[in-house]
Design a protein around this motif. Structure first.
Motif, PDB file in Angstrom:
ATOM      1  N   GLU A  29       6.526   5.578   5.583  1.00  0.00           N
ATOM      2  CA  GLU A  29       5.760   6.819   5.690  1.00  0.00           C
ATOM      3  C   GLU A  29       6.662   7.981   6.117  1.00  0.00           C
ATOM      4  O   GLU A  29       6.505   9.113   5.646  1.00  0.00           O
ATOM      5  CB  GLU A  29       4.622   6.637   6.688  1.00  0.00           C
ATOM      6  CG  GLU A  29       3.710   7.838   6.808  1.00  0.00           C
ATOM      7  CD  GLU A  29       2.507   7.581   7.705  1.00  0.00           C
ATOM      8  OE1 GLU A  29       1.720   8.521   7.918  1.00  0.00           O
ATOM      9  OE2 GLU A  29       2.347   6.433   8.183  1.00  0.00           O
ATOM     10  N   TYR A  78      -2.933   9.560   3.065  1.00  0.00           N
ATOM     11  CA  TYR A  78      -2.493   8.196   3.360  1.00  0.00           C
ATOM     12  C   TYR A  78      -1.830   8.161   4.740  1.00  0.00           C
ATOM     13  O   TYR A  78      -1.195   9.111   5.161  1.00  0.00           O
ATOM     14  CB  TYR A  78      -1.485   7.706   2.314  1.00  0.00           C
ATOM     15  CG  TYR A  78      -1.972   7.791   0.884  1.00  0.00           C
ATOM     16  CD1 TYR A  78      -2.680   6.748   0.308  1.00  0.00           C
ATOM     17  CD2 TYR A  78      -1.719   8.927   0.114  1.00  0.00           C
ATOM     18  CE1 TYR A  78      -3.125   6.823  -1.005  1.00  0.00           C
ATOM     19  CE2 TYR A  78      -2.156   9.013  -1.196  1.00  0.00           C
ATOM     20  CZ  TYR A  78      -2.861   7.956  -1.755  1.00  0.00           C
ATOM     21  OH  TYR A  78      -3.302   8.045  -3.049  1.00  0.00           O
ATOM     22  N   THR A 110       0.818  -1.223   0.000  1.00  0.00           N
ATOM     23  CA  THR A 110       0.000   0.000   0.000  1.00  0.00           C
ATOM     24  C   THR A 110       0.849   1.268   0.000  1.00  0.00           C
ATOM     25  O   THR A 110       0.332   2.355  -0.276  1.00  0.00           O
ATOM     26  CB  THR A 110      -0.929   0.015   1.230  1.00  0.00           C
ATOM     27  OG1 THR A 110      -0.125  -0.138   2.415  1.00  0.00           O
ATOM     28  CG2 THR A 110      -1.931  -1.124   1.160  1.00  0.00           C
ATOM     29  N   TYR A 111       2.122   1.142   0.299  1.00  0.00           N
ATOM     30  CA  TYR A 111       3.005   2.315   0.292  1.00  0.00           C
ATOM     31  C   TYR A 111       3.208   2.868  -1.119  1.00  0.00           C
ATOM     32  O   TYR A 111       3.634   4.021  -1.298  1.00  0.00           O
ATOM     33  CB  TYR A 111       4.357   1.969   0.905  1.00  0.00           C
ATOM     34  CG  TYR A 111       5.208   1.049   0.062  1.00  0.00           C
ATOM     35  CD1 TYR A 111       6.114   1.552  -0.869  1.00  0.00           C
ATOM     36  CD2 TYR A 111       5.108  -0.339   0.185  1.00  0.00           C
ATOM     37  CE1 TYR A 111       6.887   0.719  -1.655  1.00  0.00           C
ATOM     38  CE2 TYR A 111       5.883  -1.182  -0.587  1.00  0.00           C
ATOM     39  CZ  TYR A 111       6.768  -0.653  -1.505  1.00  0.00           C
ATOM     40  OH  TYR A 111       7.532  -1.487  -2.284  1.00  0.00           O
ATOM     41  N   TYR A 152       1.412   3.266   6.462  1.00  0.00           N
ATOM     42  CA  TYR A 152       2.046   2.417   5.454  1.00  0.00           C
ATOM     43  C   TYR A 152       3.556   2.387   5.673  1.00  0.00           C
ATOM     44  O   TYR A 152       4.113   3.216   6.404  1.00  0.00           O
ATOM     45  CB  TYR A 152       1.717   2.928   4.047  1.00  0.00           C
ATOM     46  CG  TYR A 152       2.085   4.380   3.830  1.00  0.00           C
ATOM     47  CD1 TYR A 152       3.337   4.748   3.352  1.00  0.00           C
ATOM     48  CD2 TYR A 152       1.165   5.392   4.106  1.00  0.00           C
ATOM     49  CE1 TYR A 152       3.680   6.078   3.169  1.00  0.00           C
ATOM     50  CE2 TYR A 152       1.493   6.724   3.921  1.00  0.00           C
ATOM     51  CZ  TYR A 152       2.746   7.054   3.448  1.00  0.00           C
ATOM     52  OH  TYR A 152       3.082   8.375   3.272  1.00  0.00           O
TER      53      TYR A 152
END
Length: 673
Positions: A583, A577, A543-544, A580
């Motif tokens: 980050e 976001y 998801t990063y 993740y």
């Protein structure tokens, strides 16, 4: 409080006795104001005895200057012997000895060495408690101190205290990871910052000095400390910065540079060489790793040149020479300097590990996996900084070697090393470093059943901002891009299945976008990053990728001078976001990008608008004309490497090489040269 007493008539026969005073423990007294009272009769007597035994302030600073010169000339044992000679009674000698052990502690991160460092620094604080200016803390609230009443020993004691506090705080973060230790470390840093501010007040308000030399030594230390604090605090993300400002910290980047440059300019100042090392470390490591990799190396190159004139064989400065070569894309020169740094001294082998780390990346950029694996394996066995990271990298290079030339033995070795990574986690300041966390997560996924890992070396290259180095010499990018294209070809069968996640595919697309932007094709890079955003819902694991793609889009628009679009995408990456991998990296780099955008906007606003006559002249002058000679084409773009294709041949080959969407091609108009 523990106080060391000296007795005996001969200076060479210093005996240590311990006097236990009924006062605060070290951990308590370290947060006291620099001028709190509470001196006992025994302490007063001890001060008089010590003053008879120790060298004068100027003698101490001269000897510690010699200690620094020897250390910068790779004579570490000789430097330690001079510092230890008076370390029991002289504050500056104690600081010199503690600083040497501090460097060893930071470079090794071994618990025994960290303990030695903490013991040495605590001894510095003990001496400070004896030598500091003794005043009534209640009266201090009512009346401002008159710094002209301080002796010069007491003034320098405040500066030494600030430096010792800072080193203790950093060691606390490395030594113990419980919450209480983290709070203590933070309080010590705050105490250190306040002491530096107090020293700045002394510098500005004190009138009488016994000599200009004593003042310059003091000024070089004050400016170095304030410059370092301003520089580091200003580099933190805005949310953290606002919190620090609330509790009393403040930081200004331009002030930081100004103060550090002023410290380096005091060439006969004790801390001038240290200020140079700090400046070089900031530009060569902090600015590159936590910034955008577009640092201007002119200033640091000039600083290095002046340092090398005095210390031509210094392992420290040779290391930085190699690092600057590396950042400029001059890998052959960088490798020679790193190898020279290793060969030139053997007393501090901890410096060798930094060189091994840099050599590892030089050979990674060249796609020489076997050579990179050799250095990663040395670090895995010898360096305690991040065993998980080094083990992961060794495994990754074995895996990449197997991918290039199939060898089941290498693959098996890689698999066994990947299995070890999760058990090697280390925390600093209560946190796992981002790169190590990424390595652990990826290794767990690989050994748990996926049995496939896509170009692990490329991901780590992205984390450590290696693409910014490759951009300096575009011939370095082509082998990486071919590797990515080969991996993408192997994933084509998975693209059309809408039920399958696209983590591996989009991971490679991010790397491809980085390569294209580094080669000077921002519009093609934009397509890559947008493709990740468009297919965000098909990310099941990595998801990063979406926030990083948004950040890279913003950075791409900065290059295209589309600042409103850049702001939108950078804000999206930072605000839309959370939770993740990597980050922290996004927040640091977005903070740097926003700072650059503000500078660009100010520069744009300062340019006056053109008059009607100037606009007409400008439009006439900007009429396109054909060049008298064909424009040279960049060598690395050409698949043949000969650079003789025409524009349309080049566009055709680019179209065949670079595809966007799910294997779809783009038209020739997208090629921007």
């Amino acid at each position: 409080m523990t106080i060391r007493q000296v007795d005996g008539t001969e200076r060479g026969e210093i005996k240590e006795k311990i006097i236990d005073q009924p006062c605060e423990s070290f951990d308590d007294e370290i947060f006291l104001d620099a001028t709190d009272d509470g001196v006992t009769i025994k302490e007063t007597q001890l001060i008089e005895e010590i003053q008879e035994e120790q060298p004068s302030l100027e003698q101490s600073m001269e000897e510690v200057t010699r200690v620094l010169e020897l250390a910068l000339s790779n004579q570490f044992e000789e430097a330690g012997q001079i510092a230890d000679k008076w370390a029991e009674v002289s504050l500056y000698h104690a600081l010199g000895a503690a600083t040497l052990t501090f460097f060893k502690g930071v470079l090794t991160l071994e618990h025994a060495q960290i303990k030695n460092t903490m013991d040495s620094l605590k001894h510095v604080i003990d001496l400070y408690q004896i030598k500091k200016y003794q005043s009534n803390s209640v009266a201090r609230v009512v009346w401002k101190p008159n710094y002209n009443n301080y002796t010069e020993d007491q003034i320098h004691a405040e500066l030494v205290y600030a430096e010792a506090q800072l080193m203790i705080a950093l060691m606390t973060f490395l030594q113990d990871q419980n919450l209480i230790s983290l709070v203590k470390g933070a309080l010590r840093i705050r105490s250190c910052f306040q002491t530096y501010k107090e020293c700045n007040n002394i510098l500005n308000q004190r009138v009488s000095w016994s000599s200009e030399k004593v003042k310059r030594h003091f000024e070089s230390g004050v400016r170095m400390g304030l410059g370092t604090f301003n520089l580091m605090i200003s580099h933190l993300p805005s949310k953290v910065l606002r919190l620090l400002e609330f509790v009393g910290f403040s930081g200004n980047r331009s002030i930081g540079f100004t103060e550090l440059e002023a410290s380096t300019a005091i060439t006969d100042g004790l801390r001038s060489p240290l200020a140079k090392l700090i400046m070089m470390a900031y530009f060569c490591y902090i600015e590159h790793l936590f910034g955008l990799g577009n640092e201007d190396l002119t200033l640091v190159t000039n600083i290095l040149s002046s340092a090398m004139e005095k210390y031509p064989n210094s392992a420290f400065f040779i290391l930085f020479a190699g690092r600057i070569n590396q950042l400029e894309g001059k890998l052959s020169e960088a490798i020679l300097n790193f190898e020279k740094c290793i060969a030139i001294q053997n007393q501090w082998k901890q410096l060798h590990n930094i060189c091994y780390w840099e050599l590892l990346w030089c050979y990674t950029i060249r796609c020489n996996w076997k050579k990179a694996a050799e250095y990663a394996d040395i670090l895995r066995k010898e360096c305690a900084w991040s065993p998980a990271t080094y083990t992961y990298q060794t495994a990754s290079y074995y895996y990449m070697s197997h991918e290039a030339e199939p060898d089941e033995k290498l693959r098996a070795q890689a698999f066994e090393l990947f299995k070890q990574v999760p058990g090697l986690r280390i925390r600093y300041a209560g946190k796992t470093i981002p790169a190590e966390k990424f390595a652990i997560t990826t290794s767990e996924r690989f050994v748990s059943g996926e049995k496939r890992i896509i170009a692990p070396v490329l991901e780590f290259s992205y984390i450590w901002n290696i693409f910014a180095i490759m951009e300096k010499d575009k011939t370095l990018i082509d082998p990486m891009l071919k590797l990515i294209e080969k991996q993408l070809d192997s994933l084509k069968s998975e693209i059309d299945d809408s039920e399958k996640p696209l983590d591996d595919y989009l991971d490679l697309i991010l790397m491809k976008g980085m390569c294209l932007r580094s080669m000077g094709f921002p519009y093609q890079a934009e397509q890559c990053f947008l493709e990740i955003i468009d297919n965000e819902k098909r990310l099941a694991r990595d998801t990063y990728l979406a926030p990083h793609a948004a950040m890279e889009l913003g950075l791409t628009y900065v290059r295209l001078n589309d600042l409103p679009a850049a702001r939108r995408w950078l804000e999206k990456s930072r605000k839309d976001y959370t939770g993740y991998l990597l980050e922290t990296m996004v927040h640091f780099r977005v903070h740097c990008a926003m700072r650059n955008i503000k500078i660009m906007e100010k520069q744009s606003a300062s340019i006056p608008p053109l008059t009607l006559e100037e606009e007409e002249t400008s439009s006439l002058d900007s009429t396109p004309s054909l060049p008298s000679e064909p424009l040279p084409l960049a060598e690395p773009i050409m698949p043949t490497g000969k650079g003789q294709s025409s524009f349309f041949e080049l566009a055709s080959k680019l179209q065949a090489r670079f595809s966007f969407g799910f294997g779809a091609s783009y038209d020739d108009s997208q090629v921007k040269l």
